[in-house]
Write a protein that holds these residues in place. Structure first.
Motif, PDB file in Angstrom:
ATOM      1  N   SER A  97      -0.431   3.904   4.092  1.00  0.00           N
ATOM      2  CA  SER A  97      -1.163   3.098   3.112  1.00  0.00           C
ATOM      3  C   SER A  97      -0.356   1.892   2.655  1.00  0.00           C
ATOM      4  O   SER A  97       0.855   1.826   2.839  1.00  0.00           O
ATOM      5  CB  SER A  97      -1.507   3.960   1.901  1.00  0.00           C
ATOM      6  OG  SER A  97      -0.315   4.356   1.228  1.00  0.00           O
ATOM      7  N   ASP A  99       0.128   1.298  -0.395  1.00  0.00           N
ATOM      8  CA  ASP A  99       0.979   1.824  -1.466  1.00  0.00           C
ATOM      9  C   ASP A  99       2.318   2.312  -0.933  1.00  0.00           C
ATOM     10  O   ASP A  99       3.341   2.196  -1.608  1.00  0.00           O
ATOM     11  CB  ASP A  99       0.267   2.962  -2.196  1.00  0.00           C
ATOM     12  CG  ASP A  99      -0.768   2.441  -3.182  1.00  0.00           C
ATOM     13  OD1 ASP A  99      -0.613   1.303  -3.653  1.00  0.00           O
ATOM     14  OD2 ASP A  99      -1.739   3.169  -3.467  1.00  0.00           O
ATOM     15  N   SER A 100       2.329   2.871   0.272  1.00  0.00           N
ATOM     16  CA  SER A 100       3.577   3.407   0.812  1.00  0.00           C
ATOM     17  C   SER A 100       4.596   2.297   1.072  1.00  0.00           C
ATOM     18  O   SER A 100       5.790   2.470   0.808  1.00  0.00           O
ATOM     19  CB  SER A 100       3.317   4.203   2.094  1.00  0.00           C
ATOM     20  OG  SER A 100       2.904   3.350   3.156  1.00  0.00           O
ATOM     21  N   LEU A 102       4.579  -0.611  -0.485  1.00  0.00           N
ATOM     22  CA  LEU A 102       4.951  -1.126  -1.805  1.00  0.00           C
ATOM     23  C   LEU A 102       5.951  -0.204  -2.489  1.00  0.00           C
ATOM     24  O   LEU A 102       6.861  -0.666  -3.183  1.00  0.00           O
ATOM     25  CB  LEU A 102       3.704  -1.298  -2.673  1.00  0.00           C
ATOM     26  CG  LEU A 102       2.699  -2.358  -2.203  1.00  0.00           C
ATOM     27  CD1 LEU A 102       1.513  -2.421  -3.157  1.00  0.00           C
ATOM     28  CD2 LEU A 102       3.353  -3.723  -2.074  1.00  0.00           C
ATOM     29  N   ASP A 103       5.792   1.113  -2.284  1.00  0.00           N
ATOM     30  CA  ASP A 103       6.779   2.058  -2.801  1.00  0.00           C
ATOM     31  C   ASP A 103       8.156   1.782  -2.191  1.00  0.00           C
ATOM     32  O   ASP A 103       9.174   1.800  -2.890  1.00  0.00           O
ATOM     33  CB  ASP A 103       6.371   3.497  -2.479  1.00  0.00           C
ATOM     34  CG  ASP A 103       5.204   3.974  -3.328  1.00  0.00           C
ATOM     35  OD1 ASP A 103       4.957   3.354  -4.376  1.00  0.00           O
ATOM     36  OD2 ASP A 103       4.543   4.949  -2.925  1.00  0.00           O
ATOM     37  N   SER A 106       9.533  -1.639  -3.681  1.00  0.00           N
ATOM     38  CA  SER A 106       9.852  -1.684  -5.111  1.00  0.00           C
ATOM     39  C   SER A 106      10.719  -0.526  -5.582  1.00  0.00           C
ATOM     40  O   SER A 106      11.624  -0.715  -6.397  1.00  0.00           O
ATOM     41  CB  SER A 106       8.562  -1.720  -5.930  1.00  0.00           C
ATOM     42  OG  SER A 106       7.808  -0.530  -5.730  1.00  0.00           O
ATOM     43  N   GLU A 125      -4.184  -5.251  -4.691  1.00  0.00           N
ATOM     44  CA  GLU A 125      -3.369  -4.038  -4.678  1.00  0.00           C
ATOM     45  C   GLU A 125      -2.093  -4.227  -5.493  1.00  0.00           C
ATOM     46  O   GLU A 125      -1.665  -3.326  -6.221  1.00  0.00           O
ATOM     47  CB  GLU A 125      -3.013  -3.648  -3.241  1.00  0.00           C
ATOM     48  CG  GLU A 125      -4.140  -3.011  -2.459  1.00  0.00           C
ATOM     49  CD  GLU A 125      -5.150  -4.032  -1.926  1.00  0.00           C
ATOM     50  OE1 GLU A 125      -4.989  -5.241  -2.221  1.00  0.00           O
ATOM     51  OE2 GLU A 125      -6.095  -3.608  -1.237  1.00  0.00           O
ATOM     52  N   ARG A 128      -2.952  -4.128  -9.166  1.00  0.00           N
ATOM     53  CA  ARG A 128      -3.261  -2.762  -9.586  1.00  0.00           C
ATOM     54  C   ARG A 128      -1.975  -1.961  -9.796  1.00  0.00           C
ATOM     55  O   ARG A 128      -1.850  -1.218 -10.771  1.00  0.00           O
ATOM     56  CB  ARG A 128      -4.137  -2.077  -8.537  1.00  0.00           C
ATOM     57  CG  ARG A 128      -4.389  -0.597  -8.794  1.00  0.00           C
ATOM     58  CD  ARG A 128      -5.272   0.013  -7.728  1.00  0.00           C
ATOM     59  NE  ARG A 128      -4.742  -0.176  -6.391  1.00  0.00           N
ATOM     60  CZ  ARG A 128      -3.766   0.574  -5.861  1.00  0.00           C
ATOM     61  NH1 ARG A 128      -3.221   1.552  -6.574  1.00  0.00           N
ATOM     62  NH2 ARG A 128      -3.347   0.357  -4.634  1.00  0.00           N
ATOM     63  N   ARG A 129      -1.028  -2.123  -8.875  1.00  0.00           N
ATOM     64  CA  ARG A 129       0.225  -1.384  -8.968  1.00  0.00           C
ATOM     65  C   ARG A 129       1.145  -1.928 -10.053  1.00  0.00           C
ATOM     66  O   ARG A 129       1.876  -1.164 -10.694  1.00  0.00           O
ATOM     67  CB  ARG A 129       0.954  -1.452  -7.622  1.00  0.00           C
ATOM     68  CG  ARG A 129       0.415  -0.532  -6.551  1.00  0.00           C
ATOM     69  CD  ARG A 129       0.711   0.925  -6.872  1.00  0.00           C
ATOM     70  NE  ARG A 129       2.126   1.166  -7.073  1.00  0.00           N
ATOM     71  CZ  ARG A 129       2.977   1.448  -6.089  1.00  0.00           C
ATOM     72  NH1 ARG A 129       2.537   1.553  -4.846  1.00  0.00           N
ATOM     73  NH2 ARG A 129       4.253   1.664  -6.344  1.00  0.00           N
TER      74      ARG A 129
END
Length: 318
Positions: A97, A99-100, A102-103, A106, A125, A128-129
């Motif tokens: 994803s 998100d992965s 971005l994890d 960051s 995205e 949102r994060r």
């Protein structure tokens, strides 16, 4: 906070907060309250993008990247080659994803600012994060200047994306995994909020009428400004020619006692030189490789047949 231990925080925080809240409420445990505040503070310090630069590439993002670094941010510009497969899995195959990645950027690697494409394509995205992040929309003097600069970059990169052909174009770049991934990642640019077909923004723009690229640039900028209407104090529309003053005022940072860093690597001249370097590498590697192989074979021949070497030197002396 300087002593916050991230592994301790991320592993301990989720499990202990509910319990500690209950104890603090029921037993008025001051120690638990203080520890809870420390954990929450540490949790906020880590895994946080503070600045989102939402402008498209070729809008001064590299200069701004350098400027943000000087202001104390850790900037993530374009794509780290080490992350190329992760971006590919997130954007192209869908095996992981957004998100992965971005994890990873960051939280694992502690970047605090993110710039350029493909991040600009996933502004929703990012917001949102990281809803508390400042948003900077980088712009050029005119849409036409942006379009000309975008074309120069596309032409320079194109030589690394051609497939290998021994006689017409013996490029080896697509044999390198990072270049292979980047070629496919670039095709995602423009497919999100702009709704363009894959590859059209970065490769197929020359099939459209004059002014098409300028239109996409303006559409993108308008999208970002519309998305920030409810938080106008969090948005800065910024041309790097404006220098330190508006940037530092927006971020609440003191103005550095040095000139604003205007990076010259990606100028039209720099891109032309980069393209020439790519072409030299493409056309030179085969003859160099052949000469190397011949030299090695020649050396091995005399290693295997030393009497031939003596005869060769004897004939040469005669």
């Amino acid at each position: 906070l300087r002593k916050c231990d991230k592994p301790f925080v991320t592993n301990y925080y989720p499990r202990t907060v509910p319990t500690m809240l209950a104890r603090a409420t029921l037993k008025n445990d001051i120690i638990n309250l203080l520890l809870l505040l420390l954990l929450i503070s540490c949790h906020e310090v880590f895994g946080k993008i503070e600045v989102i630069v939402a402008g498209l590439g070729r809008t001064g993002t590299m200069s701004l990247h350098t400027a943000l670094d000087k202001l104390g941010y850790e900037g993530y510009h374009y794509i780290d080659f080490a992350h190329a497969q992760h971006w590919y899995d997130a954007l192209v195959t869908g095996e992981t994803s957004i998100d992965s990645i971005l994890d990873r950027i960051s939280e694992e690697e502690k970047y605090t600012a993110i710039l350029d494409n493909p991040a600009a394509d996933f502004f929703d995205e990012l917001r949102r994060r990281f809803p508390q992040a400042y948003v900077i929309l980088t712009v050029r003097d005119t849409p036409k200047i942006f379009a000309e600069s975008w074309k120069e970059l596309s032409k320079a990169i194109e030589v690394t994306e051609r497939d290998f052909n021994f006689w017409s174009f013996p490029s080896f770049f697509q044999w390198i995994p990072s270049f292979w991934y980047l070629k496919r990642i670039r095709c995602v640019m423009g497919t999100t909020h702009l709704g363009l077909p894959p590859c059209h923004l970065v490769k197929e723009w020359d099939k459209y009428p004059e002014g098409w690229l300028e239109e996409q640039y303006e559409r993108h900028n308008q999208y970002i400004m519309d998305a920030m209407k409810e938080s106008p104090d969090k948005l800065l529309v910024f041309n790097v020619k404006e220098g330190w003053e508006p940037l530092c005022r927006f971020l609440g940072k003191p103005v550095p006692d040095e000139s604003f860093p205007y990076v010259q690597v990606n100028t039209a001249r720099g891109l032309m030189e980069l393209k020439q370097t790519f072409l030299i590498a493409i056309w030179a590697w085969i003859p160099i490789t052949i000469l190397f192989i011949v030299a090695v074979m020649w050396k091995c021949f005399f290693c295997l047949f030393p009497h031939k070497k003596r005869a060769y030197h004897y004939d040469k002396e005669k």
